[in-house]
Design a protein around this motif. Structure first.
Motif, PDB file in Angstrom:
ATOM      1  N   ASP A   1      77.187  40.452 108.514  1.00  0.00           N
ATOM      2  CA  ASP A   1      75.787  40.723 108.828  1.00  0.00           C
ATOM      3  C   ASP A   1      75.291  42.006 108.162  1.00  0.00           C
ATOM      4  O   ASP A   1      74.084  42.172 107.945  1.00  0.00           O
ATOM      5  CB  ASP A   1      75.597  40.834 110.342  1.00  0.00           C
ATOM      6  N   ALA A   2      76.217  42.915 107.874  1.00  0.00           N
ATOM      7  CA  ALA A   2      75.837  44.193 107.273  1.00  0.00           C
ATOM      8  C   ALA A   2      75.971  44.187 105.755  1.00  0.00           C
ATOM      9  O   ALA A   2      75.508  45.117 105.096  1.00  0.00           O
ATOM     10  CB  ALA A   2      76.694  45.318 107.844  1.00  0.00           C
ATOM     11  N   ARG A   3      76.592  43.160 105.194  1.00  0.00           N
ATOM     12  CA  ARG A   3      76.873  43.139 103.759  1.00  0.00           C
ATOM     13  C   ARG A   3      75.609  43.343 102.916  1.00  0.00           C
ATOM     14  O   ARG A   3      75.619  44.065 101.917  1.00  0.00           O
ATOM     15  CB  ARG A   3      77.536  41.801 103.409  1.00  0.00           C
ATOM     16  N   ALA A   4      74.502  42.722 103.319  1.00  0.00           N
ATOM     17  CA  ALA A   4      73.268  42.833 102.536  1.00  0.00           C
ATOM     18  C   ALA A   4      72.761  44.267 102.465  1.00  0.00           C
ATOM     19  O   ALA A   4      71.968  44.603 101.574  1.00  0.00           O
ATOM     20  CB  ALA A   4      72.193  41.930 103.131  1.00  0.00           C
ATOM     21  N   ALA A   5      73.212  45.124 103.369  1.00  0.00           N
ATOM     22  CA  ALA A   5      72.744  46.509 103.376  1.00  0.00           C
ATOM     23  C   ALA A   5      73.232  47.288 102.166  1.00  0.00           C
ATOM     24  O   ALA A   5      72.655  48.330 101.827  1.00  0.00           O
ATOM     25  CB  ALA A   5      73.193  47.203 104.663  1.00  0.00           C
ATOM     26  N   VAL A   6      74.276  46.820 101.501  1.00  0.00           N
ATOM     27  CA  VAL A   6      74.752  47.489 100.284  1.00  0.00           C
ATOM     28  C   VAL A   6      73.660  47.449  99.215  1.00  0.00           C
ATOM     29  O   VAL A   6      73.273  48.463  98.642  1.00  0.00           O
ATOM     30  CB  VAL A   6      76.045  46.829  99.774  1.00  0.00           C
TER      31      VAL A   6
ATOM     32  N   GLU B   1      60.129  45.813 107.218  1.00  0.00           N
ATOM     33  CA  GLU B   1      61.109  44.835 106.734  1.00  0.00           C
ATOM     34  C   GLU B   1      60.812  44.481 105.281  1.00  0.00           C
ATOM     35  O   GLU B   1      59.687  44.153 104.913  1.00  0.00           O
ATOM     36  CB  GLU B   1      61.078  43.570 107.593  1.00  0.00           C
ATOM     37  N   ARG B   2      61.827  44.518 104.464  1.00  0.00           N
ATOM     38  CA  ARG B   2      61.724  44.186 103.045  1.00  0.00           C
ATOM     39  C   ARG B   2      61.993  42.692 102.882  1.00  0.00           C
ATOM     40  O   ARG B   2      63.072  42.205 103.220  1.00  0.00           O
ATOM     41  CB  ARG B   2      62.731  45.022 102.269  1.00  0.00           C
ATOM     42  N   LEU B   3      61.034  41.953 102.371  1.00  0.00           N
ATOM     43  CA  LEU B   3      61.196  40.511 102.209  1.00  0.00           C
ATOM     44  C   LEU B   3      61.993  40.200 100.945  1.00  0.00           C
ATOM     45  O   LEU B   3      61.948  40.965  99.968  1.00  0.00           O
ATOM     46  CB  LEU B   3      59.828  39.830 102.155  1.00  0.00           C
ATOM     47  N   PRO B   4      62.743  39.096 100.934  1.00  0.00           N
ATOM     48  CA  PRO B   4      63.575  38.774  99.766  1.00  0.00           C
ATOM     49  C   PRO B   4      62.745  38.390  98.553  1.00  0.00           C
ATOM     50  O   PRO B   4      61.591  37.957  98.673  1.00  0.00           O
ATOM     51  CB  PRO B   4      64.431  37.598 100.260  1.00  0.00           C
ATOM     52  N   GLY B   5      63.364  38.545  97.379  1.00  0.00           N
ATOM     53  CA  GLY B   5      62.729  38.105  96.141  1.00  0.00           C
ATOM     54  C   GLY B   5      61.512  38.900  95.732  1.00  0.00           C
ATOM     55  O   GLY B   5      60.676  38.399  94.978  1.00  0.00           O
TER      56      GLY B   5
ATOM     57  N   MET C   1      66.378  53.173 118.672  1.00  0.00           N
ATOM     58  CA  MET C   1      66.757  53.005 117.272  1.00  0.00           C
ATOM     59  C   MET C   1      67.834  51.923 117.129  1.00  0.00           C
ATOM     60  O   MET C   1      67.785  51.101 116.211  1.00  0.00           O
ATOM     61  CB  MET C   1      67.269  54.328 116.692  1.00  0.00           C
ATOM     62  N   GLU C   2      68.787  51.915 118.037  1.00  0.00           N
ATOM     63  CA  GLU C   2      69.843  50.894 118.004  1.00  0.00           C
ATOM     64  C   GLU C   2      69.250  49.489 118.109  1.00  0.00           C
ATOM     65  O   GLU C   2      69.687  48.563 117.417  1.00  0.00           O
ATOM     66  CB  GLU C   2      70.822  51.116 119.158  1.00  0.00           C
ATOM     67  N   ARG C   3      68.248  49.337 118.955  1.00  0.00           N
ATOM     68  CA  ARG C   3      67.643  48.016 119.138  1.00  0.00           C
ATOM     69  C   ARG C   3      67.025  47.509 117.843  1.00  0.00           C
ATOM     70  O   ARG C   3      67.196  46.341 117.473  1.00  0.00           O
ATOM     71  CB  ARG C   3      66.582  48.082 120.249  1.00  0.00           C
ATOM     72  N   LEU C   4      66.316  48.383 117.136  1.00  0.00           N
ATOM     73  CA  LEU C   4      65.716  47.976 115.869  1.00  0.00           C
ATOM     74  C   LEU C   4      66.792  47.655 114.836  1.00  0.00           C
ATOM     75  O   LEU C   4      66.679  46.673 114.088  1.00  0.00           O
ATOM     76  CB  LEU C   4      64.804  49.075 115.345  1.00  0.00           C
TER      77      LEU C   4
ATOM     78  N   ALA D   1      68.430  44.365 115.144  1.00  0.00           N
ATOM     79  CA  ALA D   1      67.563  43.245 114.772  1.00  0.00           C
ATOM     80  C   ALA D   1      67.675  42.920 113.289  1.00  0.00           C
ATOM     81  O   ALA D   1      67.405  41.782 112.883  1.00  0.00           O
ATOM     82  CB  ALA D   1      66.111  43.565 115.126  1.00  0.00           C
ATOM     83  N   CYS D   2      68.079  43.904 112.473  1.00  0.00           N
ATOM     84  CA  CYS D   2      68.156  43.672 111.021  1.00  0.00           C
ATOM     85  C   CYS D   2      69.233  44.574 110.414  1.00  0.00           C
ATOM     86  O   CYS D   2      68.915  45.473 109.628  1.00  0.00           O
ATOM     87  CB  CYS D   2      66.803  43.923 110.367  1.00  0.00           C
ATOM     88  N   PRO D   3      70.502  44.350 110.745  1.00  0.00           N
ATOM     89  CA  PRO D   3      71.559  45.242 110.244  1.00  0.00           C
ATOM     90  C   PRO D   3      71.728  45.200 108.731  1.00  0.00           C
ATOM     91  O   PRO D   3      72.289  46.123 108.151  1.00  0.00           O
ATOM     92  CB  PRO D   3      72.814  44.726 110.952  1.00  0.00           C
ATOM     93  N   GLY D   4      71.224  44.149 108.090  1.00  0.00           N
ATOM     94  CA  GLY D   4      71.340  44.045 106.643  1.00  0.00           C
ATOM     95  C   GLY D   4      70.393  44.946 105.879  1.00  0.00           C
ATOM     96  O   GLY D   4      70.429  44.970 104.643  1.00  0.00           O
TER      97      GLY D   4
END
Length: 294
Positions: free
Chosen positions: A51-56, A218-222, A255-258, A261-264
């Motif tokens: 779930d966190a991989r996309a954060a790289v 939130e940053r949308l893909p593409g 902050m943890e709650r947010l 919601a989007c760990p990536g």
């Protein structure tokens, strides 16, 4: 370097994000310290590595998109806002607002999006740390001082400016998961581990009677743009300014709650658990059970 910033500012957002993704993975692969810290903080939060991989790549996109946002702001960027009724009500009431944003998604765009929509009625003041290089200071200062948006330095004069803005019924914004200087924070749990946490976020609310509101971009893909999400701060902060540890813990929970919601899109490589030199070590009993930060 300034030429690179100009190029990034001129490229379409999709290309900027592709280049940023590549830079994020190159940084992750080339820095063992960064890699260890990233993995340790993901584990500390109880987030699955997948779930966190996309954060790289997201960390690289965050850096790469900054020149475009500094130069052009939200103009020409696909953008929508959600949870606007919460902000509409606060603005209509003439009540000051304290926007709280973690190192999540595109935090640069949140204040600009607010200023574009509500800044003519209720301006926003944000904290920033001036760049050391003169040429970069010119880029950043010009970008963060826009109609309805004022940036103030992260020092005592900036804090006073934020309080004055709140007392005029205006808005302010800051990142409460940023490690503060020594003497400006307390130890409070963050994903179950003591983290030196700023007291400023809660004090601004307590001293001004402003309404705290959570926001993240939130940053949308593409390269499809951004969604700025406004959410309620669902805890009541202690009325006493002296209850700093309790207040800081409440802000950290928000902050943890947010982030969950989007760990990536969280900056897991940010050294959240570092301690200022004079702050002393984290409380030993709780810190002993936590994995190392690096």
């Amino acid at each position: 370097m300034e030429t690179l910033l100009r190029v990034l500012a001129a490229l379409p957002l999709a290309w900027v994000h592709r280049l940023g993704t590549l830079a994020g993975w190159l940084t992750y692969g080339g820095s063992p310290t960064y890699r260890r810290r990233f993995r340790a903080q993901v584990a500390q939060a109880g987030v699955a590595p997948a779930d966190a991989r996309a954060a790289v790549g997201a960390a690289g996109r965050m850096v790469a998109e900054l020149p475009r946002l500094w130069r052009h702001g939200v103009a020409g960027v696909p953008l929508r806002c959600e949870g606007t009724a919460l902000v509409d009500a606060a603005v209509a009431a003439g009540r000051g607002i304290v926007f709280l944003t973690p190192h999540l998604g595109c935090f640069e765009i949140t204040a600009q999006a607010y200023a574009a929509r509500w800044g003519d009625r209720q301006p926003i003041t944000v904290l920033y740390r001036p760049a050391r290089q003169a040429w970069l200071r010119a880029w950043v200062s010009g970008a963060r001082d826009r109609p309805g948006l004022t940036a103030v330095p992260a020092d005592l004069s900036g804090v006073r400016g934020m309080l004055r803005a709140l007392r005029r019924g205006q808005a302010v914004g800051l990142l409460p998961d940023q490690v503060p200087p020594e003497g400006m924070g307390v130890w409070a749990p963050f994903f179950g581990r003591p983290a030196y946490t700023m007291t400023l976020a809660a004090r601004l609310v307590q001293q001004s009677g402003a309404q705290p509101i959570l926001v993240w971009g939130e940053r949308l893909p593409g390269g499809a743009g951004y969604v700025v999400r406004f959410e309620a701060f669902d805890e009541v902060l202690p009325a006493e300014v002296e209850a700093q540890a309790e207040s800081a813990a409440a802000v950290n929970r928000a902050m943890e709650r947010l982030i969950r919601a989007c760990p990536g899109q969280y900056l897991w490589g940010y050294h959240r658990y570092k301690a200022p030199r004079q702050a002393g070590p984290a409380p030993a009993a709780a810190a002993a059970a936590a994995p190392p930060a690096d």
